[in-house]
Motif scaffolding. Structure first.
Motif, short mmCIF file in Angstrom:
data_model
loop_
_atom_site.label_atom_id
_atom_site.label_comp_id
_atom_site.label_asym_id
_atom_site.label_seq_id
_atom_site.Cartn_x
_atom_site.Cartn_y
_atom_site.Cartn_z
N ASP A 74 -14.61 -7.58 -15.72
CA ASP A 74 -15.50 -8.73 -15.72
C ASP A 74 -15.56 -9.34 -17.12
OD1 ASP A 74 -17.22 -7.16 -17.25
OD2 ASP A 74 -18.65 -6.81 -15.63
N ARG A 75 -16.33 -10.42 -17.27
CA ARG A 75 -16.32 -11.16 -18.53
C ARG A 75 -17.05 -10.43 -19.66
NH1 ARG A 75 -14.67 -16.39 -17.05
NH2 ARG A 75 -12.99 -15.95 -15.58
N SER A 76 -17.84 -9.41 -19.34
CA SER A 76 -18.50 -8.63 -20.39
C SER A 76 -17.60 -7.52 -20.93
CB SER A 76 -19.80 -8.01 -19.86
OG SER A 76 -19.53 -7.02 -18.88
N GLY A 77 -16.42 -7.33 -20.33
CA GLY A 77 -15.48 -6.32 -20.80
C GLY A 77 -15.52 -5.03 -20.03
N GLN A 78 -16.40 -4.91 -19.02
CA GLN A 78 -16.41 -3.71 -18.20
C GLN A 78 -15.09 -3.62 -17.45
OE1 GLN A 78 -18.77 -1.57 -18.38
NE2 GLN A 78 -20.31 -2.74 -19.49
N THR A 79 -14.43 -2.47 -17.55
CA THR A 79 -13.08 -2.34 -17.02
C THR A 79 -12.97 -1.11 -16.13
OG1 THR A 79 -12.21 -3.35 -19.04
CG2 THR A 79 -10.63 -2.21 -17.62
N ALA A 80 -12.28 -1.28 -15.03
CA ALA A 80 -11.94 -0.16 -14.15
C ALA A 80 -10.52 -0.38 -13.64
CB ALA A 80 -12.92 -0.07 -12.97
N ASP A 81 -9.79 0.69 -13.51
CA ASP A 81 -8.45 0.58 -12.93
C ASP A 81 -8.24 1.73 -11.95
OD1 ASP A 81 -7.81 2.77 -14.69
OD2 ASP A 81 -7.45 1.30 -16.25
N PHE A 82 -7.44 1.50 -10.96
CA PHE A 82 -7.24 2.46 -9.88
C PHE A 82 -5.78 2.51 -9.50
CE2 PHE A 82 -11.32 0.35 -9.53
CZ PHE A 82 -12.22 1.42 -9.47
N ARG A 83 -5.26 3.71 -9.45
CA ARG A 83 -3.90 3.89 -8.92
C ARG A 83 -3.99 3.84 -7.39
NH1 ARG A 83 -0.31 9.46 -9.41
NH2 ARG A 83 1.11 8.95 -7.69
N LEU A 84 -3.25 2.94 -6.79
CA LEU A 84 -3.31 2.72 -5.35
C LEU A 84 -2.15 3.42 -4.65
CD1 LEU A 84 -4.17 -1.09 -5.25
CD2 LEU A 84 -5.75 0.84 -5.13
N ASP A 85 -2.47 4.11 -3.56
CA ASP A 85 -1.40 4.71 -2.76
C ASP A 85 -0.57 3.63 -2.07
OD1 ASP A 85 -2.22 7.26 -3.46
OD2 ASP A 85 -3.64 7.38 -1.79
N LYS A 86 -1.24 2.53 -1.75
CA LYS A 86 -0.55 1.42 -1.09
C LYS A 86 -1.27 0.13 -1.44
CE LYS A 86 1.32 0.01 3.40
NZ LYS A 86 1.37 0.32 4.86
N ASP A 115 -2.49 -2.68 -0.19
CA ASP A 115 -2.90 -3.44 0.98
C ASP A 115 -4.41 -3.64 0.94
OD1 ASP A 115 -3.92 -0.97 1.60
OD2 ASP A 115 -2.63 -0.62 3.33
N ALA A 116 -4.91 -4.43 1.89
CA ALA A 116 -6.33 -4.80 1.89
C ALA A 116 -7.22 -3.59 2.06
CB ALA A 116 -6.60 -5.81 3.00
N HIS A 117 -6.79 -2.61 2.85
CA HIS A 117 -7.62 -1.43 3.09
C HIS A 117 -7.88 -0.66 1.80
CE1 HIS A 117 -9.20 2.20 4.98
NE2 HIS A 117 -8.27 2.89 4.34
N HIS A 118 -6.82 -0.38 1.03
CA HIS A 118 -6.96 0.42 -0.18
C HIS A 118 -7.67 -0.37 -1.28
CE1 HIS A 118 -3.84 2.78 1.90
NE2 HIS A 118 -4.27 3.79 1.17
N ILE A 119 -7.41 -1.66 -1.38
CA ILE A 119 -8.07 -2.47 -2.40
C ILE A 119 -9.56 -2.60 -2.11
CG2 ILE A 119 -8.19 -4.75 -3.45
CD1 ILE A 119 -5.20 -5.02 -3.05
N ALA A 120 -9.90 -2.86 -0.86
CA ALA A 120 -11.32 -2.99 -0.50
C ALA A 120 -12.07 -1.69 -0.71
CB ALA A 120 -11.43 -3.44 0.96
N ALA A 121 -11.41 -0.56 -0.52
CA ALA A 121 -12.07 0.73 -0.67
C ALA A 121 -12.54 0.97 -2.10
CB ALA A 121 -11.12 1.85 -0.24
N VAL A 122 -11.80 0.44 -3.10
CA VAL A 122 -12.21 0.64 -4.50
C VAL A 122 -13.09 -0.50 -5.01
CG1 VAL A 122 -10.19 2.06 -5.01
CG2 VAL A 122 -10.08 -0.41 -5.37
N LEU A 123 -12.96 -1.69 -4.41
CA LEU A 123 -13.76 -2.82 -4.89
C LEU A 123 -15.17 -2.83 -4.31
CD1 LEU A 123 -11.31 -5.87 -4.94
CD2 LEU A 123 -11.92 -4.30 -6.78
N VAL A 150 -3.42 -10.94 0.21
CA VAL A 150 -4.15 -9.70 0.41
C VAL A 150 -5.58 -9.80 -0.12
CG1 VAL A 150 -3.34 -8.68 -1.76
CG2 VAL A 150 -4.04 -7.19 0.11
N TYR A 151 -5.78 -10.58 -1.19
CA TYR A 151 -7.13 -10.70 -1.76
C TYR A 151 -8.02 -11.58 -0.89
CZ TYR A 151 -5.17 -8.54 -5.91
OH TYR A 151 -4.57 -7.67 -6.77
N GLN A 152 -7.45 -12.50 -0.15
CA GLN A 152 -8.26 -13.27 0.80
C GLN A 152 -8.81 -12.36 1.88
OE1 GLN A 152 -5.87 -16.52 2.24
NE2 GLN A 152 -5.24 -17.17 0.18
N THR A 153 -7.99 -11.44 2.35
CA THR A 153 -8.45 -10.47 3.35
C THR A 153 -9.51 -9.55 2.77
OG1 THR A 153 -6.25 -10.52 4.37
CG2 THR A 153 -7.71 -8.71 4.97
N VAL A 154 -9.29 -9.12 1.52
CA VAL A 154 -10.27 -8.24 0.86
C VAL A 154 -11.62 -8.95 0.72
CG1 VAL A 154 -10.83 -7.13 -1.33
CG2 VAL A 154 -8.54 -6.88 -0.36
#
Length: 320
Positions: A188-200, A202-210, A227-231
């Motif tokens: 985000d714009r305040s600098g808070q950062t998170a990263d995730f290694r994704l097994d795949k 797709d929308a399912h895995h991205i939505a699960a971490v977001l 994929v982000y529209q679906t998420v």
């Protein structure tokens, strides 16, 4: 030192040579080891019982062992010290840990870190991943406002393994698209950062971490991938897509993904110095880079040691 050990030491003084006596007098007259004292100040604790999580009020002094104060819990009757239950438990040569923290800040190779700390390269390698084990789990837990998300890729690597599940590539070879590991970076714009290694990817895995990360009233800003529209539809987040392929960089003067792209660029440039990172250790390196970004110019060996112990300061204190 226990009484029996001290008595044994006194008994051996008579067998010292003249040169050894001189060296011992010099060591006794010199000031205390500042490195040991500095490490001891960081290792104060524990604040809660590492066995039953009882509060600090239940911990009572229970002597010393191997230079560390021990505490006994009145709830579970078990003893502990500042390293119990941490990735650094049972590691030796504590007086060199701050020097190793400085090696992490400098981002040097395993061999260079071992040489600067006076330890073997194998020890330096074990220390690297012990120090980074807890830091790898320290990522932003909540992000709000305008939140940028984008994926970056790392070539799958079996560095250090003798048996490969595929034919070996030439040095600096390029793998097929299925041999790349997707890492989703959220910032985000305040600098808070998170990263995730994704097994795949797709929308399912991205939505699960977001879903647990981004506040409900935040605005998700991504590139134009479908994929982000679906998420966004699945998570119910407001979404602004930037069509980068058509040369669009900014929408309405505020919505862009340049912040997260800049972070991706710094991450890739920094990680290039290691000439390939084994995929099984990738998350440790991602946590290492997040730690560097959190503290920036305020990072210190003591801060690295606190991170290795899992004593994470509040995010507000680590942002600049």
């Amino acid at each position: 030192m226990g009484h029996s050990d001290f008595a044994e030491l006194l008994g051996q003084l008579a067998f010292l040579t003249k040169q050894q006596r001189t060296q011992m007098r010099s060591a006794l007259d010199s000031p205390p080891n500042t490195s040991v004292n500095a490490v001891a100040s960081v290792l104060a604790g524990p604040n809660v019982c590492p066995h039953c999580q009882a509060p600090a009020e239940q911990l009572r002094p229970w002597g010393y062992s191997h230079g560390l104060a021990r505490m006994r819990c009145h709830t579970c009757a078990r003893t502990s010290n500042a390293l119990t239950g941490t990735p650094l438990a049972h590691l030796r040569k504590r007086e060199r840990w701050l020097r190793y923290g400085q090696a992490l800040i400098e981002g040097v190779s395993v061999r260079q870190a071992g040489q600067s700390c006076g330890v073997d390269k194998n020890t330096a390698f074990r220390w690297r991943h012990r120090f980074l084990e807890a830091a790898a789990t320290h990522r932003a837990e909540h992000e709000g406002g305008i939140v940028e998300a984008d994926e970056t890729f790392f070539l799958e690597s079996f560095k250090g393994q003798r048996k490969l599940p595929r034919p070996a590539r030439k040095r600096a070879g390029v793998g097929a698209h299925w041999e790349h590991i997707a890492v989703l970076v959220v910032r985000d714009r305040s600098g808070q950062t998170a990263d995730f290694r994704l097994d795949k990817l797709d929308a399912h895995h991205i939505a699960a971490v977001l879903r647990p990360l981004i506040d409900r009233d935040a605005i998700l800003c991504t590139d134009g991938a479908r994929v982000y529209q679906t998420v966004a539809r699945v998570t119910g987040l407001a979404h602004r897509a930037i069509n980068v392929q058509q040369g669009i960089r900014v929408i309405d003067g505020a919505f862009h993904i340049q912040n997260v792209n800049a972070y991706d660029s710094r991450l890739k440039e920094w990680i290039r110095r290691f000439h390939g990172v084994a995929t099984k250790y990738l998350e440790n390196y991602l946590g290492w880079r997040r730690m560097m970004e959190r503290y920036r110019q305020n990072i210190s060996p003591a801060a690295c040691l606190c991170e290795a112990l899992g004593r994470f300061p509040s995010q507000q204190l680590t942002q600049t």
